[in-house]
Motif scaffolding. Structure first.
Motif, PDB file in Angstrom:
ATOM      1  N   VAL A 150       0.839  -1.198   0.000  1.00  0.00           N
ATOM      2  CA  VAL A 150       0.000   0.000   0.000  1.00  0.00           C
ATOM      3  C   VAL A 150       0.874   1.249   0.000  1.00  0.00           C
ATOM      4  O   VAL A 150       0.623   2.209  -0.759  1.00  0.00           O
ATOM      5  CB  VAL A 150      -0.943   0.006   1.220  1.00  0.00           C
ATOM      6  N   THR A 151       1.917   1.261   0.817  1.00  0.00           N
ATOM      7  CA  THR A 151       2.799   2.418   0.888  1.00  0.00           C
ATOM      8  C   THR A 151       3.527   2.640  -0.433  1.00  0.00           C
ATOM      9  O   THR A 151       3.687   3.785  -0.886  1.00  0.00           O
ATOM     10  CB  THR A 151       3.832   2.236   2.017  1.00  0.00           C
ATOM     11  N   VAL A 152       3.968   1.551  -1.068  1.00  0.00           N
ATOM     12  CA  VAL A 152       4.644   1.670  -2.363  1.00  0.00           C
ATOM     13  C   VAL A 152       3.696   2.268  -3.396  1.00  0.00           C
ATOM     14  O   VAL A 152       4.075   3.175  -4.151  1.00  0.00           O
ATOM     15  CB  VAL A 152       5.158   0.291  -2.832  1.00  0.00           C
ATOM     16  N   VAL A 153       2.467   1.782  -3.448  1.00  0.00           N
ATOM     17  CA  VAL A 153       1.500   2.295  -4.417  1.00  0.00           C
ATOM     18  C   VAL A 153       1.198   3.769  -4.144  1.00  0.00           C
ATOM     19  O   VAL A 153       1.124   4.581  -5.076  1.00  0.00           O
ATOM     20  CB  VAL A 153       0.200   1.462  -4.382  1.00  0.00           C
ATOM     21  N   ASN A 154       1.037   4.139  -2.884  1.00  0.00           N
ATOM     22  CA  ASN A 154       0.773   5.542  -2.543  1.00  0.00           C
ATOM     23  C   ASN A 154       1.954   6.432  -2.943  1.00  0.00           C
ATOM     24  O   ASN A 154       1.755   7.561  -3.419  1.00  0.00           O
ATOM     25  CB  ASN A 154       0.492   5.678  -1.053  1.00  0.00           C
ATOM     26  N   THR A 155       3.178   5.945  -2.767  1.00  0.00           N
ATOM     27  CA  THR A 155       4.358   6.713  -3.156  1.00  0.00           C
ATOM     28  C   THR A 155       4.415   6.881  -4.671  1.00  0.00           C
ATOM     29  O   THR A 155       4.700   7.971  -5.182  1.00  0.00           O
ATOM     30  CB  THR A 155       5.640   6.017  -2.656  1.00  0.00           C
ATOM     31  N   LEU A 156       4.136   5.812  -5.392  1.00  0.00           N
ATOM     32  CA  LEU A 156       4.097   5.888  -6.854  1.00  0.00           C
ATOM     33  C   LEU A 156       3.019   6.859  -7.317  1.00  0.00           C
ATOM     34  O   LEU A 156       3.223   7.616  -8.284  1.00  0.00           O
ATOM     35  CB  LEU A 156       3.835   4.501  -7.438  1.00  0.00           C
TER      36      LEU A 156
ATOM     37  N   VAL B 255       4.728   3.979 -14.467  1.00  0.00           N
ATOM     38  CA  VAL B 255       4.311   4.106 -13.068  1.00  0.00           C
ATOM     39  C   VAL B 255       2.929   3.501 -12.875  1.00  0.00           C
ATOM     40  O   VAL B 255       2.687   2.738 -11.927  1.00  0.00           O
ATOM     41  CB  VAL B 255       4.316   5.595 -12.636  1.00  0.00           C
ATOM     42  N   GLN B 256       2.017   3.831 -13.796  1.00  0.00           N
ATOM     43  CA  GLN B 256       0.650   3.306 -13.712  1.00  0.00           C
ATOM     44  C   GLN B 256       0.642   1.784 -13.825  1.00  0.00           C
ATOM     45  O   GLN B 256      -0.092   1.099 -13.096  1.00  0.00           O
ATOM     46  CB  GLN B 256      -0.195   3.918 -14.833  1.00  0.00           C
ATOM     47  N   ALA B 257       1.466   1.254 -14.712  1.00  0.00           N
ATOM     48  CA  ALA B 257       1.529  -0.196 -14.887  1.00  0.00           C
ATOM     49  C   ALA B 257       2.040  -0.888 -13.626  1.00  0.00           C
ATOM     50  O   ALA B 257       1.538  -1.951 -13.242  1.00  0.00           O
ATOM     51  CB  ALA B 257       2.424  -0.539 -16.083  1.00  0.00           C
TER      52      ALA B 257
END
Length: 523
Positions: A237-243, A275-277
Motif C-alpha cells: 500500500v505504501t509503495v502504491v501511494n508513493t508511486l 508508473v501506472q503499470a
C-alpha cells in the motif's frame, strides 16, 4: 557580424537567382564541379575555429572546463541569443540594402523569399548553420547531460539503499521531485536540450519504478483477504501511494513546462505509463483474491433451497438470502480493511469497478442456472437482485456506472415472473441479455428429464462456470445447449413418449433464433 550577414545574404540570393537566358540557378554554377556552396564553407570554417578555440581554452584551464560543462545551459542561451541577433540584424540589413539600392533584387526574387530561406538545402548539401553553431558545443553538452543524469539518479539511490525495505518518505520523495523539476526548468533554454533532459528525467522515473518494484511483497500474505492487513500488504500500500504521489507531481510538472517540445512531453508521459503499470501490478494479487472470494460466495447460492412455494402470512420469507448477506459483509469489509488505505481513490475504483461488473455477471449466471426454482424461490431471488446492487455499491462510484452488467441486472429481474413465451419474445433477450443466459434460465422451468447442459455433461456447477469463462463465444455456449435439448429429444423417443414438455418448443425456437444471430448476417 557584418561579414556573417553578407555571406548569409549572398548565399540566399545565389540560391534563388537564375540566369535570365539559361534559367540555371547561380548556386548550381558554383557547386557543379563538386565544390561546396559558400555558406557551407564559411560556417565550417567558423564552427571549426570555435571548436578549436574552446578545446584549447578548456585544456589549458580546468576551471574554464568545469564552468563550460556545469553552466552549459547558460552558454547555450548565449549562443541562442547570438543567433537571434544575427537573424534580427539580417532582416534589418536586408531592408537597408534594398531601400538604398545596395542590393539589386532580381525580378524573380522578393525580399520575403530571401528572408525566409533559413535552412539551405541545395545540391549535395543539407546544411543548417544554426545547428552547426551549436554543434561546436557538443562536448560540453554531453558532459552536462551526464552530470544531469547523475544529479537525478543520486537522490533515488540514496533513498533506496541496498537491502532497504521501506519506500521513500514524503520529504525524500519531495527532494526527488524538486530535482526533476529543477533540471527540466534549467534545460528549457533550448528545445533540443529540453528533450535530452526530459529523456534523462524519464530514465529517473523508470529507475524509481525499478527500485519500488523490488520492495513489493509478492508472497501469499500479499493476497490474503481473511484477516487484517499483513506487513507485506501494508508495504505494498505504501509503495502504491508513493508511486501515485510521484505520478501526480510529475504530471503537474509537465503541465507547467510551457513551450516544451512535444517529444519531451511524450517521453515524460511514457514514463508515467510505466508508473501506472507498476501500480496495477502491485494491487493485482489482492484484486484477484477479492474477485475469487466473491465468486466462491456467489456459487454457494446453489447450496440454498429456492424450490419452495410462496410463503404463508405466518411464515414470511427472509428479505435476503444467506449467501447475499455474506457477500455484502465481505465486500464492505475488504473495502474498509484493505482498499481504504490507498490514497489513489480513482485508481482503486478503476480496478474495483471491474470486480463489481464481474460479480454481477457471475450472479446472473448462477441465478439463471439455479434449479429447481419454486414460486417462493423466485420471490427470494428477486429480493437478492435488489440486494446485489447494494452489495457491489462499495466497489464503485455509482452502481449505474457499471454499464451493461448493471443494465442486465435490472432487465433480468422482471423475467423471473414472466411467462416463458413472453421471456422468449422480450426485446432485451439477445440485445442486452445473452441468449445463452436466458436459455439457461428456461431450463429451470423444464421437467427434470430435460437436463441442463452441465447436468448432461455430469459437470459440477463450478466446472461449468469455468467452462463458460473459457468459452465466451455465444456460438460455443449455444452448441452445448443444443446438445442438451437433443439429448432430451432422444430420451423422449427412447421411452416412446407422445409429446414433449411445453417449454421445449419455446426453447427450441429461441435457440434457432440465437444460432442465426450468432452466425451473423448471410453474405
Amino acid at each position: 557580424m557584418l561579414k556573417i550577414l553578407q555571406v548569409q545574404h549572398l548565399q540566399k540570393v545565389l540560391v534563388k537567382k537564375r540566369d535570365p537566358v539559361s534559367h540555371v540557378c547561380f548556386i548550381d554554377e558554383i557547386i557543379k564541379d563538386g565544390q561546396p556552396d559558400i555558406l557551407y564553407t564559411f560556417w565550417t570554417d567558423v564552427t571549426g575555429t570555435l571548436s578549436d578555440d574552446f578545446h584549447r581554452a578548456t585544456e589549458a584551464s580546468s576551471f574554464l572546463k568545469q564552468a563550460f560543462e556545469g553552466e552549459y545551459p547558460k552558454l547555450l542561451r548565449l549562443y541562442n541569443e547570438l543567433w537571434r541577433r544575427l537573424q534580427q540584424y539580417s532582416t534589418s540589413l536586408l531592408g537597408a540594402l534594398t531601400s538604398s539600392g545596395g542590393l539589386d533584387m532580381p525580378l524573380d526574387i522578393t525580399t520575403a523569399e530571401v528572408e525566409s530561406q533559413d535552412l539551405f538545402t541545395h545540391g549535395k548539401h543539407d546544411y543548417n548553420p544554426e545547428k552547426a553553431l551549436k554543434d561546436s558545443l557538443q562536448p560540453y553538452e554531453a558532459a552536462y547531460l551526464s552530470k544531469s543524469l547523475s544529479r537525478l539518479f543520486d537522490p533515488i539511490n540514496l533513498v533506496f539503499p541496498i537491502g532497504g525495505r521501506n519506500p521513500p518518505s514524503n520529504d525524500e520523495l519531495e527532494s526527488i521531485i524538486k530535482t526533476i523539476s529543477s533540471e527540466l526548468n534549467v534545460a528549457s533554454v533550448d528545445p533540443n536540450l529540453s528533450l535530452a533532459v526530459a529523456k534523462n528525467a524519464a530514465k529517473t522515473i523508470q529507475l524509481f519504478c525499478v527500485k519500488s518494484e523490488q520492495l513489493l511483497c509478492t508472497q501469499g500474505d500479499a493476497s490474503q483477504v481473511i484477516g487484517p492487513l499483513t506487513e507485506g500488504q501494508r508495504r505494498n500500500v505504501t509503495v502504491v501511494n508513493t508511486l501515485y504521489r510521484l505520478q501526480q507531481a510529475v504530471a503537474k510538472i509537465i503541465s507547467a513546462l510551457g513551450a516544451c517540445p512535444p517529444a519531451a512531453v511524450d517521453a515524460l508521459l511514457s514514463s508515467l505509463e510505466g508508473v501506472q503499470a507498476l501500480m496495477s501490478s502491485a494491487v493485482q494479487p489482492l484484486l484477484q483474491s477479492v474477485s475469487d472470494s466473491i465468486e466462491a460466495i456467489i456459487i454457494t447460492l446453489h447450496q440454498e433451497d429456492f424450490s419452495g412455494p410462496l410463503s404463508s402470512p405466518d411464515k414470511p420469507d427472509v428479505p435476503c438470502s444467506l449467501y447475499m448477506k455474506e457477500l455484502q459483509g465481505f465486500i464492505s469489509r475488504v473495502m474498509a480493511d484493505y482498499f481504504k488505505h490507498f490514497q489513489c481513490v480513482d485508481f482503486v475504483y478503476d480496478n474495483t469497478e471491474s470486480i463489481a461488473q464481474r460479480a454481477i455477471e457471475l450472479f446472473l449466471r448462477h441465478a439463471s442456472l439455479l434449479r429447481p426454482l419454486g414460486e417462493g424461490g423466485k420471490m427470494r431471488l428477486a429480493a437478492d437482485f435488489a440486494q446485489m446492487e447494494m452489495a457491489v455499491a462499495p466497489l464503485c462510484r455509482r452502481v449505474s456506472d457499471l454499464g451493461k452488467p448493471y443494465r442486465m441486472l435490472r432487465s433480468f429481474r422482471p423475467l423471473l415472473f414472466q411467462a416463458s413465451e413472453l421471456i422468449a419474445s422480450s426485446p432485451t433477450v439477445g440485445d442486452l441479455i445473452p441468449y445463452s443466459t436466458v436459455l439457461h434460465f428456461l431450463f429451470t422451468r423444464a421437467p427434470s428429464e430435460l437436463r441442463s447442459p452441465h447436468q448432461r455433461a455430469e459437470w459440477s456447477i463450478a466446472r461449468y462456470s469455468q467452462w463458460l469463462d473459457d468459452h465466451p463465444s455465444e456460438r460455443d455456449r449455444l452448441s452445448l445447449i443444443r446438445g442438451a435439448l437433443e439429448a432430451y429429444v432422444q430420451l423422449v423417443r427412447a421411452r416412446q413418449g407422445k409429446e414433449f414438455a411445453s417449454i421445449y418448443p419455446i426453447m427450441l425456437q429461441l435457440l434457432q433464433r440465437a444460432t442465426s444471430a450468432a452466425q451473423g448476417p448471410k453474405a
